[in-house]
Scaffold this motif. Structure first.
Motif, mmCIF file in Angstrom:
data_model
loop_
_atom_site.group_PDB
_atom_site.id
_atom_site.type_symbol
_atom_site.label_atom_id
_atom_site.label_comp_id
_atom_site.label_asym_id
_atom_site.label_seq_id
_atom_site.Cartn_x
_atom_site.Cartn_y
_atom_site.Cartn_z
ATOM 1 N N TYR A 14 0.834 -1.205 0.000
ATOM 2 C CA TYR A 14 0.000 0.000 0.000
ATOM 3 C C TYR A 14 0.869 1.257 0.000
ATOM 4 N N GLN A 15 2.003 1.202 0.708
ATOM 5 C CA GLN A 15 2.923 2.335 0.791
ATOM 6 C C GLN A 15 3.563 2.588 -0.581
ATOM 7 N N LYS A 18 0.909 4.278 -2.685
ATOM 8 C CA LYS A 18 0.733 5.651 -2.207
ATOM 9 C C LYS A 18 1.883 6.544 -2.666
ATOM 10 N N ILE A 51 -8.268 -4.538 -0.314
ATOM 11 C CA ILE A 51 -7.976 -3.892 0.971
ATOM 12 C C ILE A 51 -6.675 -3.084 0.871
ATOM 13 N N THR A 52 -5.684 -3.626 0.175
ATOM 14 C CA THR A 52 -4.394 -2.946 0.019
ATOM 15 C C THR A 52 -4.549 -1.659 -0.778
ATOM 16 N N THR A 53 -5.252 -1.733 -1.909
ATOM 17 C CA THR A 53 -5.428 -0.528 -2.729
ATOM 18 C C THR A 53 -6.321 0.479 -2.012
ATOM 19 N N ASN A 54 -7.305 -0.011 -1.289
ATOM 20 C CA ASN A 54 -8.187 0.877 -0.541
ATOM 21 C C ASN A 54 -7.400 1.656 0.519
ATOM 22 N N ARG A 55 -6.470 0.987 1.184
ATOM 23 C CA ARG A 55 -5.657 1.660 2.203
ATOM 24 C C ARG A 55 -4.786 2.747 1.564
ATOM 25 N N ALA A 56 -4.186 2.442 0.411
ATOM 26 C CA ALA A 56 -3.357 3.436 -0.281
ATOM 27 C C ALA A 56 -4.192 4.661 -0.646
ATOM 28 N N TYR A 57 -5.382 4.438 -1.203
ATOM 29 C CA TYR A 57 -6.252 5.551 -1.582
ATOM 30 C C TYR A 57 -6.706 6.329 -0.350
ATOM 31 N N ALA A 58 -7.016 5.620 0.734
ATOM 32 C CA ALA A 58 -7.465 6.295 1.960
ATOM 33 C C ALA A 58 -6.368 7.210 2.500
ATOM 34 N N GLU A 59 -5.121 6.737 2.462
ATOM 35 C CA GLU A 59 -4.014 7.567 2.953
ATOM 36 C C GLU A 59 -3.763 8.756 2.031
#
Length: 128
Positions: A14-15, A18, A51-59
């Motif tokens: 995810y990092q 991002k 979930i991984t891509t969602n976390r990147a977008y959320a950040e």
């Protein structure tokens, strides 16, 4: 914009997403109001979890780079100059920390580092 992931980079996926999308926005590769791939499409293309891509977008959204519109997707927001400056300062700090770590390993002291930095800045025409 192309996202390339590495399982051996030692950086969470995810990092990596991002940082690459944020970098593309800061560099102007992704312009204001550009649409990003949907979370599902990006996850499918990269063969990773939603979930991984969602976390990147959320950040990215939390840091003010993008906005997500339910049912429409994610879009690049106008760059906030304070945000850009903060991101660039963070990059400078990371680079300088790497230089300090390398200098320690090489046995260089503060004066040596300052001399190297001065030489590098004088070599750049806009810093002369």
């Amino acid at each position: 914009m192309r996202v390339v992931l590495s399982n051996s980079a030692g950086v969470p996926l995810y990092q990596q997403i991002k940082e690459q999308i944020g970098g593309a926005i800061l560099s102007g590769e992704l312009a204001e109001d550009s649409a990003l791939p949907s979370v599902r499409a990006l996850a499918r293309d990269l063969r990773i979890s939603i979930i991984t891509t969602n976390r990147a977008y959320a950040e990215l959204a939390a840091e003010g780079f993008i906005a997500t519109v339910p049912g429409k997707g994610a879009y690049v927001l106008p760059l906030d100059t304070a945000l850009v400056r903060e991101q660039l300062l963070r990059q400078v700090e990371e680079g300088l920390q790497s230089a300090v770590d390398a200098a320690d390993r090489a046995g260089l002291d503060r004066e040596d580092l300052i001399e190297i930095l001065d030489g590098l800045m004088q070599a750049e025409p806009e810093h002369a």
